[in-house]
Design a protein around this motif. Structure first.
Motif, PDB file in Angstrom:
ATOM      1  N   VAL A   1       0.826  -1.202   0.000  1.00  0.00           N
ATOM      2  CA  VAL A   1       0.000   0.000   0.000  1.00  0.00           C
ATOM      3  C   VAL A   1       0.865   1.259   0.000  1.00  0.00           C
ATOM      4  O   VAL A   1       1.964   1.281   0.559  1.00  0.00           O
ATOM      5  N   ALA A   2       0.338   2.291  -0.622  1.00  0.00           N
ATOM      6  CA  ALA A   2       0.946   3.625  -0.591  1.00  0.00           C
ATOM      7  C   ALA A   2      -0.030   4.538   0.139  1.00  0.00           C
ATOM      8  O   ALA A   2      -0.999   5.032  -0.453  1.00  0.00           O
ATOM      9  N   LEU A   3       0.194   4.725   1.428  1.00  0.00           N
ATOM     10  CA  LEU A   3      -0.673   5.586   2.219  1.00  0.00           C
ATOM     11  C   LEU A   3      -0.438   7.049   1.849  1.00  0.00           C
ATOM     12  O   LEU A   3       0.653   7.417   1.394  1.00  0.00           O
ATOM     13  N   LYS A   4      -1.435   7.890   2.036  1.00  0.00           N
ATOM     14  CA  LYS A   4      -1.332   9.302   1.681  1.00  0.00           C
ATOM     15  C   LYS A   4      -0.646  10.072   2.813  1.00  0.00           C
ATOM     16  O   LYS A   4      -1.082  10.013   3.963  1.00  0.00           O
ATOM     17  N   PRO A   5       0.428  10.802   2.525  1.00  0.00           N
ATOM     18  CA  PRO A   5       1.152  11.515   3.579  1.00  0.00           C
ATOM     19  C   PRO A   5       0.401  12.749   4.064  1.00  0.00           C
ATOM     20  O   PRO A   5      -0.231  13.468   3.285  1.00  0.00           O
TER      21      PRO A   5
ATOM     22  N   ASN B   1      -8.819   5.860  12.151  1.00  0.00           N
ATOM     23  CA  ASN B   1      -9.904   5.644  11.207  1.00  0.00           C
ATOM     24  C   ASN B   1     -10.343   7.008  10.682  1.00  0.00           C
ATOM     25  O   ASN B   1      -9.987   8.054  11.238  1.00  0.00           O
ATOM     26  N   ALA B   2     -11.114   7.032   9.611  1.00  0.00           N
ATOM     27  CA  ALA B   2     -11.368   8.290   8.898  1.00  0.00           C
ATOM     28  C   ALA B   2     -12.006   9.351   9.780  1.00  0.00           C
ATOM     29  O   ALA B   2     -11.570  10.516   9.791  1.00  0.00           O
ATOM     30  N   ILE B   3     -13.012   8.979  10.565  1.00  0.00           N
ATOM     31  CA  ILE B   3     -13.727   9.986  11.342  1.00  0.00           C
ATOM     32  C   ILE B   3     -12.845  10.610  12.422  1.00  0.00           C
ATOM     33  O   ILE B   3     -13.044  11.760  12.817  1.00  0.00           O
TER      34      ILE B   3
ATOM     35  N   GLU C   1      -7.949   4.985   5.965  1.00  0.00           N
ATOM     36  CA  GLU C   1      -8.950   3.951   6.246  1.00  0.00           C
ATOM     37  C   GLU C   1      -9.355   3.211   4.979  1.00  0.00           C
ATOM     38  O   GLU C   1      -9.379   1.969   4.944  1.00  0.00           O
ATOM     39  N   GLY C   2      -9.677   3.943   3.940  1.00  0.00           N
ATOM     40  CA  GLY C   2     -10.095   3.297   2.700  1.00  0.00           C
ATOM     41  C   GLY C   2      -9.000   2.426   2.107  1.00  0.00           C
ATOM     42  O   GLY C   2      -9.261   1.318   1.611  1.00  0.00           O
TER      43      GLY C   2
ATOM     44  N   ILE D   1      -7.034  -5.049   3.622  1.00  0.00           N
ATOM     45  CA  ILE D   1      -7.452  -6.047   4.615  1.00  0.00           C
ATOM     46  C   ILE D   1      -8.556  -6.928   4.046  1.00  0.00           C
ATOM     47  O   ILE D   1      -8.527  -8.164   4.187  1.00  0.00           O
ATOM     48  N   HIS D   2      -9.525  -6.316   3.388  1.00  0.00           N
ATOM     49  CA  HIS D   2     -10.620  -7.078   2.782  1.00  0.00           C
ATOM     50  C   HIS D   2     -10.089  -8.067   1.746  1.00  0.00           C
ATOM     51  O   HIS D   2     -10.487  -9.240   1.734  1.00  0.00           O
TER      52      HIS D   2
END
Length: 466
Positions: A335-339, A428-430, A450-451, A457-458
């Protein structure tokens, strides 16, 4: 001539059939790679990870070690394709280039590839940190390397490699895995207490002295400790435990120690001495013992006893099932998470910020540069029998662990957080709209995490684990 050739052909065919059904075939099979790979074997290793006095722990110079030292413990699974290595270290975090080097040396020692190696920290705070990229960045800037000075980490890596190589020579068959879980009472609590406006009103730290904050409800946690054990028929070989919470009772002492999870692990080692006990911290980024701990030193033992009690009941609930090489699978999603915005400003801040600030944040800058160079972070899953072990980076919130378990209620799912420590907290997003310490500067990512993580994970739990 045809008669002679036919007779020779018939003779050779009969000879081959006899050979395949003779005792010699069993001897030949011992040297045939596929047959060797048909039996699962387990190797275990356990290495002292306590640095010498005078070293830098994450936040303070080390002035002494405790009665229990720091350990690096793990297993090597053999016989299901290329070996799989899983390691847990009593350090606060191992990030970026250090993750690469730990995995490279351990993979070489095990005869596998780095992507089939995971290295996790338990996240005790009176313990070292490691990021060779941060060390190099500070050196290049002409600054002190502080907690990132890597001499001892390099020594530990070499000793881990040696221990793994040695352990493989005495690997033993494993025929079953056991799974069990139990509730842990009065240890974890959610650290983010929301006010009527939906924003974080209080942060419940590991040691919370304010009685009003301690009195707030426990909040969202995963109360279960999960155990996955490896057996050679009725003999236990290794016990892996998973529990989500920050692992501190008190810290900033300058005395390296494994805190209450290390004590609980030691208690269980004494109770079940034939198996190596290895503990992994779950997705506990937003969990602490703060509701049940005011920082009194006596609470370290109390918390350890409560966790050990949960581990014992999970052990007593153990259900053992046979496994085969076909039931073992290793899967990866990169994954490439957003910084988060502003990480690039850390480069200019290196000369003015405190050592504690740099220890907590500099790895995010190293990770940003790696991300810009195209490097991703692996999310991995071990499938073995009816068990799944999910490996996550950073300090993930418990919502990820609960979501992973809900994804496959038909399976026994355990989660290890604190893999690549580079990104810090992963909310998580919220949570990013609720404020609070964890999703501010302490997080290197955005609400988009989160997305991205949940998609990986899914896929791992529903597609790649089949």
């Amino acid at each position: 001539m045809r008669i002679i050739l036919g007779s020779i052909y018939t003779f050779l065919l009969c000879f081959i059939i006899l050979l395949l059904n003779s005792p010699l075939s069993a001897l030949a099979a011992d040297f045939y790679p596929k047959t060797v790979q048909s039996q699962l074997k387990l190797a275990t290793f356990d290495v002292d990870a306590t640095p010498p006095v005078g070293s830098s722990l994450t936040y303070d110079p080390m002035i002494n070690s405790w009665d229990l030292g720091l350990r690096a413990k793990g297993i090597v699974i053999l016989g299901a394709g290329e070996p799989i290595v899983m390691c847990s270290v009593d350090w606060i975090g191992i990030a970026n280039d250090s993750q690469d080097e730990f995995k490279r040396i351990m993979a070489e020692a095990a005869g596998t590839i780095p992507s089939r190696v995971v290295v996790h920290a338990i996240h005790q705070h009176d313990a070292p940190t490691s990021d060779f990229g941060a060390e190099n960045m500070l050196k290049t800037a002409g600054l002190s390397t502080l907690a990132f000075e890597g001499s001892y980490a390099r020594d530990l890596i070499q000793r881990l490699g040696q221990a793994i190589s040695k352990s493989i020579t005495s690997a033993v068959p494993f025929t079953h895995i056991g799974t069990g879980q139990a509730e842990v009472y009065k240890v974890a609590s959610n650290r983010r207490i929301l006010g009527p406006d939906g924003k974080v009103k209080y942060t419940r730290t590991s040691a919370t002295k304010d009685s009003v904050i301690r009195a707030a409800p426990e909040g969202l946690i995963d109360p279960m400790v999960s155990l996955i054990s490896f057996w050679n028929n009725d003999k236990p070989l290794a016990v892996l435990s998973y529990y989500a919470s920050h692992p501190q009772s008190y810290y900033r002492t300058g005395i390296s120690n494994p805190d209450f999870p290390g004590i609980a692990r030691f208690m269980r080692q004494l109770a079940v001495p034939d198996a190596l006990h290895i503990h992994f911290n779950g997705a506990g980024g937003n969990l602490t013992a703060g509701k049940y701990n005011d920082g009194a030193k006596e609470n370290r033992l109390i918390l350890a006893e409560r966790l050990a009690d949960g581990m014992k009941r999970a052990w007593d609930n153990n259900k053992r099932n046979p496994v085969s090489p076909a039931s073992v699978k290793w899967s990866i999603e990169s994954v490439a998470l957003k910084p988060a915005a502003g990480i690039e400003n850390l480069e200019a801040a290196m000369k003015t910020q405190t050592s504690v600030f740099l220890s907590n944040n500099l790895s995010k800058l190293v990770w940003l540069k790696r991300l810009e160079a195209g490097k991703k972070i692996d999310i991995s899953l071990l499938s073995i029998g009816n068990a799944r072990i999910l490996h996550l980076p950073g300090e993930p919130f418990v919502e990820y662990q609960l979501a992973a378990k809900a994804e496959r209620p038909d399976l026994f799912v355990a989660v290890a957080g604190y893999g690549d420590y580079a990104v810090g907290y992963i909310g998580n997003a919220i949570a990013y709209s609720q404020g609070g310490y964890e999703t501010g500067q302490a997080s290197g990512v955005t609400a988009e995490a989160e997305g991205i993580l949940m998609k990986a994970i899914h896929k791992l739990l529903t597609v790649k684990s089949k």
